[in-house]
Design a protein around this motif. Sequence first.
Motif, PDB file in Angstrom:
ATOM      1  N   GLY A 186       0.774  -1.123  -0.031  1.00 60.10           N
ATOM      2  CA  GLY A 186       0.003   0.071   0.061  1.00 60.10           C
ATOM      3  C   GLY A 186       0.912   1.232  -0.049  1.00 60.10           C
ATOM      4  O   GLY A 186       1.799   1.217  -0.299  1.00 60.10           O
ATOM      5  N   GLU A 187       0.221   2.376   0.413  1.00 52.91           N
ATOM      6  CA  GLU A 187       0.956   3.511   0.489  1.00 52.91           C
ATOM      7  C   GLU A 187       2.004   3.690   1.314  1.00 52.91           C
ATOM      8  O   GLU A 187       1.704   3.441   2.416  1.00 52.91           O
ATOM      9  CB  GLU A 187      -0.350   4.849   0.583  1.00 52.91           C
ATOM     10  N   HIS A 188       3.145   3.907   0.720  1.00 53.55           N
ATOM     11  CA  HIS A 188       4.581   3.783   1.575  1.00 53.55           C
ATOM     12  C   HIS A 188       5.277   5.234   1.076  1.00 53.55           C
ATOM     13  O   HIS A 188       5.836   5.183  -0.018  1.00 53.55           O
ATOM     14  CB  HIS A 188       5.228   2.623   1.478  1.00 53.55           C
ATOM     15  N   ILE A 189       5.228   6.095   2.166  1.00 55.58           N
ATOM     16  CA  ILE A 189       6.215   7.184   1.831  1.00 55.58           C
ATOM     17  C   ILE A 189       6.920   7.575   2.937  1.00 55.58           C
ATOM     18  O   ILE A 189       6.743   7.569   4.106  1.00 55.58           O
ATOM     19  CB  ILE A 189       5.118   8.428   1.809  1.00 55.58           C
ATOM     20  N   VAL A 190       8.095   7.818   2.518  1.00 53.71           N
ATOM     21  CA  VAL A 190       9.364   8.260   3.421  1.00 53.71           C
ATOM     22  C   VAL A 190       9.488   9.640   3.391  1.00 53.71           C
ATOM     23  O   VAL A 190      10.013  10.157   2.434  1.00 53.71           O
ATOM     24  CB  VAL A 190      10.473   7.440   3.146  1.00 53.71           C
ATOM     25  N   PRO A 191       9.232  10.497   4.314  1.00 50.98           N
ATOM     26  CA  PRO A 191       9.207  11.769   4.430  1.00 50.98           C
ATOM     27  C   PRO A 191      10.875  12.379   4.121  1.00 50.98           C
ATOM     28  O   PRO A 191      11.453  11.604   4.477  1.00 50.98           O
ATOM     29  CB  PRO A 191       8.648  12.495   5.536  1.00 50.98           C
ATOM     30  N   LEU A 192      11.075  13.510   3.311  1.00 49.61           N
ATOM     31  CA  LEU A 192      12.461  14.077   3.081  1.00 49.61           C
ATOM     32  C   LEU A 192      12.868  14.369   4.367  1.00 49.61           C
ATOM     33  O   LEU A 192      12.008  14.898   5.417  1.00 49.61           O
ATOM     34  CB  LEU A 192      12.468  15.126   1.996  1.00 49.61           C
ATOM     35  N   GLY A 193      14.237  14.143   4.668  1.00 51.89           N
ATOM     36  CA  GLY A 193      14.614  14.593   6.003  1.00 51.89           C
ATOM     37  C   GLY A 193      14.514  13.965   7.271  1.00 51.89           C
ATOM     38  O   GLY A 193      14.911  14.266   8.455  1.00 51.89           O
ATOM     39  N   VAL A 194      14.226  12.690   7.048  1.00 49.25           N
ATOM     40  CA  VAL A 194      14.048  11.668   8.228  1.00 49.25           C
ATOM     41  C   VAL A 194      15.305  10.777   8.237  1.00 49.25           C
ATOM     42  O   VAL A 194      14.973   9.725   7.351  1.00 49.25           O
ATOM     43  CB  VAL A 194      12.735  11.298   8.415  1.00 49.25           C
ATOM     44  N   ALA A 195      16.187  10.762   9.055  1.00 56.85           N
ATOM     45  CA  ALA A 195      17.130   9.718   8.959  1.00 56.85           C
ATOM     46  C   ALA A 195      16.547   8.387   9.689  1.00 56.85           C
ATOM     47  O   ALA A 195      15.441   8.585  10.349  1.00 56.85           O
ATOM     48  CB  ALA A 195      18.363  10.087   9.844  1.00 56.85           C
ATOM     49  N   GLU A 196      17.263   7.344   9.609  1.00 53.57           N
ATOM     50  CA  GLU A 196      16.887   5.967  10.143  1.00 53.57           C
ATOM     51  C   GLU A 196      17.888   5.254  10.864  1.00 53.57           C
ATOM     52  O   GLU A 196      18.852   5.219  10.100  1.00 53.57           O
ATOM     53  CB  GLU A 196      16.091   5.234   9.117  1.00 53.57           C
ATOM     54  N   VAL A 197      17.758   4.681  12.155  1.00 57.38           N
ATOM     55  CA  VAL A 197      18.675   4.100  12.664  1.00 57.38           C
ATOM     56  C   VAL A 197      18.498   2.751  12.106  1.00 57.38           C
ATOM     57  O   VAL A 197      17.310   2.026  12.136  1.00 57.38           O
ATOM     58  CB  VAL A 197      18.447   3.803  14.204  1.00 57.38           C
ATOM     59  N   LYS A 198      19.587   2.244  11.236  1.00 56.29           N
ATOM     60  CA  LYS A 198      19.279   0.833  10.706  1.00 56.29           C
ATOM     61  C   LYS A 198      19.767  -0.386  11.521  1.00 56.29           C
ATOM     62  O   LYS A 198      19.446  -1.548  11.316  1.00 56.29           O
ATOM     63  CB  LYS A 198      20.163   0.852   9.316  1.00 56.29           C
ATOM     64  N   ARG A 199      20.701   0.008  12.634  1.00 56.71           N
ATOM     65  CA  ARG A 199      21.012  -0.854  13.618  1.00 56.71           C
ATOM     66  C   ARG A 199      21.172  -0.299  14.868  1.00 56.71           C
ATOM     67  O   ARG A 199      21.863   0.776  14.791  1.00 56.71           O
ATOM     68  CB  ARG A 199      22.177  -1.848  12.955  1.00 56.71           C
ATOM     69  N   GLU A 200      20.739  -0.595  15.852  1.00 60.45           N
ATOM     70  CA  GLU A 200      20.871  -0.059  17.092  1.00 60.45           C
ATOM     71  C   GLU A 200      22.264  -0.530  17.718  1.00 60.45           C
ATOM     72  O   GLU A 200      22.660  -1.537  17.453  1.00 60.45           O
ATOM     73  CB  GLU A 200      19.767  -0.466  18.089  1.00 60.45           C
ATOM     74  N   GLY A 201      22.837   0.458  18.346  1.00 65.93           N
ATOM     75  CA  GLY A 201      23.995   0.305  19.173  1.00 65.93           C
ATOM     76  C   GLY A 201      24.379   1.124  20.272  1.00 65.93           C
ATOM     77  O   GLY A 201      23.881   2.256  20.114  1.00 65.93           O
ATOM     78  N   SER A 202      25.522   1.060  20.941  1.00 65.37           N
ATOM     79  CA  SER A 202      25.880   1.672  22.011  1.00 65.37           C
ATOM     80  C   SER A 202      27.291   2.127  22.228  1.00 65.37           C
ATOM     81  O   SER A 202      27.433   3.237  22.844  1.00 65.37           O
ATOM     82  CB  SER A 202      25.113   1.148  23.032  1.00 65.37           C
TER      83      SER A 202
END
Lengths: 325, 389
Positions: A186-202
Amino acid sequence: MRELTYREALSEAMAEEMERDESVFLMGEEVGVYNGAYKVSRGFLDRFGPQRVVDTPISEAGFAGIGIGAAMVGLRPIIEFMTFNFAILALDQILNTAAKTYYMSGGQIPIPIVFRGPTGAALQLAAQHSQAVETQYTHSPGIKVVTPGTPADAKGLLKAAIRDDDPVVVLEGELLYNVKGEVPEGEHIVPLGVAEVKREGSDVSIITHGKMVHVALQAAARLAKDQISAEVLDLRSLRPLDVDAILTTVAKTNRVVYLEEGWPLAGVGAEIVNIIQEEAFDELDAPVLRVTQADVPMPYAKNLEQLAKPSAQRVVDACNRVLYR
Amino acid sequence: MAKSRTSLRSGLETADLPRPPKSLGGLSREALLDFLKEMLLSRRFEEAAEEAYAIGKIGGFCHLYIGQEAVGVGAIRAIRPDDYVITAYREHAQAINKGISPRAVMAELFGRSTGCSGGKGGSMHLFDASVNFMGGYAIVGGHVPLAAGFGWAIKYRGEDRVCLCFLGDAAVNQGSFHETLNMAAVWKLPVVYVVENNEYGMGTAYARVSTLPIFERACSYDIPSTAVDGQDVVAVHTAVREYAERARRGEGPSLIEARTYRYKGHSMSDPVHGVYRSKEEVEDRMSHADPIVLLRSRMEAVGLIDQATMDALDNEVRAVVADAVKFADASPVADPSQLYTHVYHSLDVHGRLFLDRMNRSAAKVSEGVGRGVGGGEARGGVGANRKDS
């Protein structure tokens, strides 16, 4: 969730937007009869017809400019560059016209256009076909730049780019087209200007964009074997830039490596490092390091090419250095 | 068969074209008076710009149209108000010819907020989308594909409009010109290209860097073309009208080489003569091929105008220009808040669009505006300021 290739995700994004809005059309070299140099527009000519799927001669400056003109009077063109190496011929149009006309006209003429195609190196294509061009576009106000690294981001960012009223450069990865990944139905939009953590870490943050997300994830997996927890932050969008996400990961790990496919001088990473030292200086436990392409034109020879490209091992080494290991 | 330099040279001179033509193009007295008045307005406007530049009211580059008035007037009077015009950077008069008020043009040259581009464009970037004047551009040849893009959109939507694109003689040696002419021909785009051949690309004579007359370049793309006397407003009008109608019928692009002459330097910072052309050449053209004098004398010869009418026209346009200068001078400068507006139309809620420290607070303000009105605040641009005459 269903899986699509990066190619299919881009294709689905364009098809959905062309169905949704008659002012959207696709123009570029080999997009029609040939079904796209990388088959992103496979079946489009039959589906949408020659008026909306337009094969051009090899005239990058010309058809980029024609697209910009069409956008100036209200159409929403998608201009496909077979690769962004060739878009260098159209830089005058993109940087002097698309980026500036809205401003020069005092806000009378927005330019809703997408320039898309692959950037960066593939395999042994040598210097003129292997360069990451992000800096050329992110440098200019008036342009927005996105760099999807996964099929889901490819679909969501391309749809957002097509709906945006400004010129958006969508930098894809030639080696990504066959990569599979989950893409929401379905409708899938990724807004501009939003980063994403692809893997969590510390322990350490690997900040990156585009195709290098996969190299960063490989590096993080290797580091995990040494009990080092690396976070991978995918910027996804270089302009607008998700500075909050950058500062958040810096505050979390206090150690940063920027990974990019381009050259170091005035590269994207140079700006990220600047932002970090300016706005999160007190959070840092080590200098920020960058992993980039070697500062040379891309060589053809396989062994030299491998040396020139950023590798997971170089990222691991850089992470170890900022961890003083 | 290659032509010799000598024959090319002579082939480029306006003097080689028939002048004056025997007829006045079947145009009414009213139409001819309108041409004359518009050319006078163009000239007086540029003279005023020259004066304002000399006393520092206008900055930057300023390219005057004096000597070339017949091309802008003849061509723009041959198309409809809903047709597009796009041009290069010697465009003050063309902007007025297309319907932007002299006030808004002069205010733009003065860098004021009431200018037709809100003070952000200046002399080389005049815009008014509401009258379909789609801008002046300052990269030689760079706007040539944009015109084809308008033509593309016209065709895409099935409209019967056309695009008139002015370019200078030097632009025909740019790659963008050739790429675009080819595609415009392949796709039969409704564009009329008017090349204003004033003989010099800055200080380089066209014939020194080219081997064929300009209009013959179009042959490579199977585009009909012609050369006309660009000092003869009726000849320009006739040629553009014919090609515009052809484009409207769906028969594709065309090219007109209008042979004209610029009286002033390339820009205000460039000498009128000396380095690349002689004083005698300039004086000869001014005395024998002035577009205003030519039309006036032809109208006089057939009793369509007398001295009193001419004086009245001139007084009228002088008053319009004086008013424009007064308006520009009294207009406010651009508000500092305008520095960061109109860079982007969609102000994204997420992320930072401007990376300089100076704008850190301004960006937040802009984002607030973008959120509040759905990013649409800028859609009308400066248009609201423009109804001033």
